[in-house]
Design a protein around this motif. Structure first.
Motif, PDB file in Angstrom:
ATOM      1  N   ALA A 132      22.263  19.729   9.196  1.00 56.10           N
ATOM      2  CA  ALA A 132      22.470  20.538   8.002  1.00 56.10           C
ATOM      3  C   ALA A 132      21.491  20.222   6.885  1.00 56.10           C
ATOM      4  CB  ALA A 132      23.900  20.348   7.495  1.00 56.10           C
ATOM      5  N   GLU A 133      21.242  18.933   6.647  1.00 51.72           N
ATOM      6  CA  GLU A 133      20.444  18.545   5.494  1.00 51.72           C
ATOM      7  C   GLU A 133      18.966  18.348   5.815  1.00 51.72           C
ATOM      8  OE1 GLU A 133      22.097  15.240   3.403  1.00 51.72           O
ATOM      9  OE2 GLU A 133      24.146  16.031   3.436  1.00 51.72           O
ATOM     10  N   ARG A 134      18.660  17.954   7.018  1.00 48.24           N
ATOM     11  CA  ARG A 134      17.268  17.665   7.364  1.00 48.24           C
ATOM     12  C   ARG A 134      16.676  18.671   8.337  1.00 48.24           C
ATOM     13  NH1 ARG A 134      17.510  11.050   8.129  1.00 48.24           N
ATOM     14  NH2 ARG A 134      18.751  10.618   6.256  1.00 48.24           N
ATOM     15  N   GLY A 135      17.494  19.591   8.821  1.00 42.88           N
ATOM     16  CA  GLY A 135      16.992  20.613   9.730  1.00 42.88           C
ATOM     17  C   GLY A 135      16.481  20.070  11.042  1.00 42.88           C
ATOM     18  N   ALA A 136      17.103  18.977  11.536  1.00 42.16           N
ATOM     19  CA  ALA A 136      16.656  18.367  12.790  1.00 42.16           C
ATOM     20  C   ALA A 136      16.794  19.351  13.940  1.00 42.16           C
ATOM     21  CB  ALA A 136      17.457  17.104  13.077  1.00 42.16           C
ATOM     22  N   ALA A 137      15.836  19.316  14.854  1.00 46.35           N
ATOM     23  CA  ALA A 137      15.851  20.220  16.004  1.00 46.35           C
ATOM     24  C   ALA A 137      16.988  19.862  16.957  1.00 46.35           C
ATOM     25  CB  ALA A 137      14.510  20.147  16.737  1.00 46.35           C
ATOM     26  N   ARG A 138      17.417  20.830  17.732  1.00 40.34           N
ATOM     27  CA  ARG A 138      18.526  20.621  18.673  1.00 40.34           C
ATOM     28  C   ARG A 138      18.211  19.499  19.651  1.00 40.34           C
ATOM     29  NH1 ARG A 138      19.964  22.555  23.789  1.00 40.34           N
ATOM     30  NH2 ARG A 138      22.229  22.669  24.132  1.00 40.34           N
ATOM     31  N   ASN A 139      16.982  19.456  20.162  1.00 45.25           N
ATOM     32  CA  ASN A 139      16.627  18.403  21.119  1.00 45.25           C
ATOM     33  C   ASN A 139      16.686  17.026  20.481  1.00 45.25           C
ATOM     34  OD1 ASN A 139      16.265  20.216  23.173  1.00 45.25           O
ATOM     35  ND2 ASN A 139      14.044  20.336  22.970  1.00 45.25           N
ATOM     36  N   THR A 140      16.316  16.938  19.203  1.00 49.01           N
ATOM     37  CA  THR A 140      16.405  15.656  18.494  1.00 49.01           C
ATOM     38  C   THR A 140      17.861  15.231  18.358  1.00 49.01           C
ATOM     39  OG1 THR A 140      14.394  16.134  17.245  1.00 49.01           O
ATOM     40  CG2 THR A 140      15.878  14.472  16.334  1.00 49.01           C
ATOM     41  N   ILE A 141      18.717  16.167  17.999  1.00 47.95           N
ATOM     42  CA  ILE A 141      20.144  15.869  17.864  1.00 47.95           C
ATOM     43  C   ILE A 141      20.714  15.362  19.187  1.00 47.95           C
ATOM     44  CG2 ILE A 141      22.415  16.852  17.388  1.00 47.95           C
ATOM     45  CD1 ILE A 141      20.729  16.641  14.906  1.00 47.95           C
ATOM     46  N   LEU A 142      20.373  16.048  20.277  1.00 47.08           N
ATOM     47  CA  LEU A 142      20.885  15.651  21.590  1.00 47.08           C
ATOM     48  C   LEU A 142      20.378  14.269  21.986  1.00 47.08           C
ATOM     49  CD1 LEU A 142      20.550  19.025  23.549  1.00 47.08           C
ATOM     50  CD2 LEU A 142      22.647  17.960  22.691  1.00 47.08           C
ATOM     51  N   ALA A 143      19.091  13.997  21.724  1.00 49.12           N
ATOM     52  CA  ALA A 143      18.522  12.692  22.075  1.00 49.12           C
ATOM     53  C   ALA A 143      19.177  11.579  21.263  1.00 49.12           C
ATOM     54  CB  ALA A 143      17.014  12.698  21.847  1.00 49.12           C
ATOM     55  N   TYR A 144      19.363  11.824  19.969  1.00 46.84           N
ATOM     56  CA  TYR A 144      20.010  10.814  19.122  1.00 46.84           C
ATOM     57  C   TYR A 144      21.450  10.574  19.554  1.00 46.84           C
ATOM     58  CZ  TYR A 144      16.273  10.327  15.629  1.00 46.84           C
ATOM     59  OH  TYR A 144      15.102  10.031  14.981  1.00 46.84           O
ATOM     60  N   ARG A 145      22.150  11.641  19.937  1.00 46.09           N
ATOM     61  CA  ARG A 145      23.533  11.464  20.399  1.00 46.09           C
ATOM     62  C   ARG A 145      23.563  10.571  21.640  1.00 46.09           C
ATOM     63  NH1 ARG A 145      28.411  13.505  19.696  1.00 46.09           N
ATOM     64  NH2 ARG A 145      27.717  15.209  18.343  1.00 46.09           N
ATOM     65  N   ARG A 146      22.677  10.841  22.592  1.00 44.83           N
ATOM     66  CA  ARG A 146      22.638  10.007  23.798  1.00 44.83           C
ATOM     67  C   ARG A 146      22.347   8.553  23.442  1.00 44.83           C
ATOM     68  NH1 ARG A 146      19.834  14.556  25.873  1.00 44.83           N
ATOM     69  NH2 ARG A 146      17.826  13.520  25.477  1.00 44.83           N
ATOM     70  N   ASP A 147      21.376   8.339  22.551  1.00 44.59           N
ATOM     71  CA  ASP A 147      20.997   6.981  22.178  1.00 44.59           C
ATOM     72  C   ASP A 147      22.155   6.242  21.515  1.00 44.59           C
ATOM     73  OD1 ASP A 147      18.438   7.340  23.166  1.00 44.59           O
ATOM     74  OD2 ASP A 147      17.592   7.927  21.233  1.00 44.59           O
ATOM     75  N   LEU A 148      22.831   6.909  20.589  1.00 48.31           N
ATOM     76  CA  LEU A 148      23.910   6.248  19.845  1.00 48.31           C
ATOM     77  C   LEU A 148      25.134   6.002  20.721  1.00 48.31           C
ATOM     78  CD1 LEU A 148      23.613   8.243  16.481  1.00 48.31           C
ATOM     79  CD2 LEU A 148      22.863   5.894  16.923  1.00 48.31           C
ATOM     80  N   GLU A 149      25.466   6.971  21.554  1.00 43.81           N
ATOM     81  CA  GLU A 149      26.640   6.795  22.425  1.00 43.81           C
ATOM     82  C   GLU A 149      26.380   5.728  23.481  1.00 43.81           C
ATOM     83  OE1 GLU A 149      27.560  10.718  23.809  1.00 43.81           O
ATOM     84  OE2 GLU A 149      28.674  11.234  21.966  1.00 43.81           O
ATOM     85  N   LEU A 150      25.142   5.641  23.985  1.00 50.65           N
ATOM     86  CA  LEU A 150      24.815   4.591  24.950  1.00 50.65           C
ATOM     87  C   LEU A 150      24.858   3.222  24.283  1.00 50.65           C
ATOM     88  CD1 LEU A 150      23.935   3.693  27.741  1.00 50.65           C
ATOM     89  CD2 LEU A 150      21.557   4.137  27.093  1.00 50.65           C
ATOM     90  N   ALA A 151      24.332   3.130  23.064  1.00 55.27           N
ATOM     91  CA  ALA A 151      24.386   1.859  22.333  1.00 55.27           C
ATOM     92  C   ALA A 151      25.828   1.438  22.111  1.00 55.27           C
ATOM     93  CB  ALA A 151      23.654   1.996  20.999  1.00 55.27           C
TER      94      ALA A 151
END
Length: 295
Positions: free
Chosen positions: A17-36
């Motif tokens: 919402a605030e930074r306009g991150a791309a969908r692929n970035t959001i998905l990659a970050y979700r995978r990284d955070l959930e794996l951590a």
């Protein structure tokens, strides 16, 4: 949903919402955070010692992958601090990867001139394919478009009497891209040749030209121009656009806008200007250079 899972969701919603991150970035970050979180336990409550365990798990990963994971964690904990949910930053236990992002291949001004000479020769005969290739080259090198941005340009993005295009980049962010006089002439020729009811500027069958086909066309142009095809790609031409603009004195912030980078740190990869040129710039342009040396 766990409290930590909710924190991750809130963080990713903020990025979108605030930074306009791309969908692929959001998905990659979700995978990284959930794996951590799987590896260290509840992530929003993790300590420096717990996060430090991740370094060993990351030892076999590529530096670029480690950098992305580290970025996701740093931004996540920065978000928690901004929200008043944490007062510390446990990611200090994670060192930044030593290796730098590799620079794209570099094209010289002479090589660019050879490419354009060949493209102009191909277009001189008036063939639609030749004129289209010239337009593609003009927009890759002259405007710095990404391959996906270029092939997916709608016909409506080309204004009648204005020297710019409206481009939708990563994350759905729109920006204005200037178009040179040369490119406008080539575009006019292409619009006269273009025989299609398609809504795309570069139509192909039922849709638009694909990224793969654009890659092939650029390689084929390189071969006809007598250049090594392995040195050419749409991204290499975008890189040449940025590099040559900086060499000409362009401001880094202006270049960030032209390239559509959300973060100026991404633009800084293009600042690989040789030290000799920088020394010459200081010696010739700095105010003290005009005063001469003291005896």
């Amino acid at each position: 949903m766990s409290a930590s899972g909710a924190s991750i969701d809130d963080f990713l919603a903020m990025l979108a919402a605030e930074r306009g991150a791309a969908r692929n970035t959001i998905l990659a970050y979700r995978r990284d955070l959930e794996l951590a979180q799987e590896q260290v336990g509840r992530l929003d409550a993790a300590s420096s010692a717990q996060l430090g365990q991740l370094a060993q798990r990351w030892s076999a990963l590529a530096p670029s992958t480690v950098a992305r994971k580290l970025s996701a964690l740093r931004q996540f904990f920065g978000f928690l601090a901004d929200e008043g949910l944490r007062s510390d930053d446990p990611t200090s236990a994670l060192a930044r990867p030593a290796a730098r992002r590799p620079l794209p291949k570099i094209l010289s001004h002479d090589q660019i001139a050879e490419l354009f000479a060949q493209a102009e020769e191909d277009a001189a005969g008036g063939s639609a394919a030749g004129i289209r290739m010239l337009v593609l080259l003009e927009l890759l090198y002259g405007s710095g478009l990404r391959a996906t941005e270029l092939v997916s340009l709608p016909l409506s993005a080309v204004p009648r009497d204005e020297p710019f295009l409206t481009v939708t980049g990563k994350g759905g962010q729109a920006r204005i891209v200037p178009v040179s006089r040369r490119a406008r002439v080539a575009l006019s020729r292409w619009l006269e040749q273009r025989d299609s009811e398609s809504p795309w500027l570069f139509p192909s069958r039922k849709s638009h030209l694909t990224r793969v086909r654009l890659f092939q066309l650029v390689k084929a142009l390189a071969v006809r121009a007598g250049l090594p095809p392995e040195k050419l790609s749409p991204h290499v031409l975008r890189h040449a656009f940025a590099t040559h603009l900086l060499e000409g004195g362009a401001d880094l912030r202006a270049l960030q806008t032209l390239l559509g980078h959300a973060d100026i740190s991404t633009t800084q990869i293009y600042t690989h200007v040789d030290a000799a040129r920088l020394v010459k710039l200081v010696n010739e342009r700095h105010p003290l250079a005009q005063r001469g040396t003291s005896d």
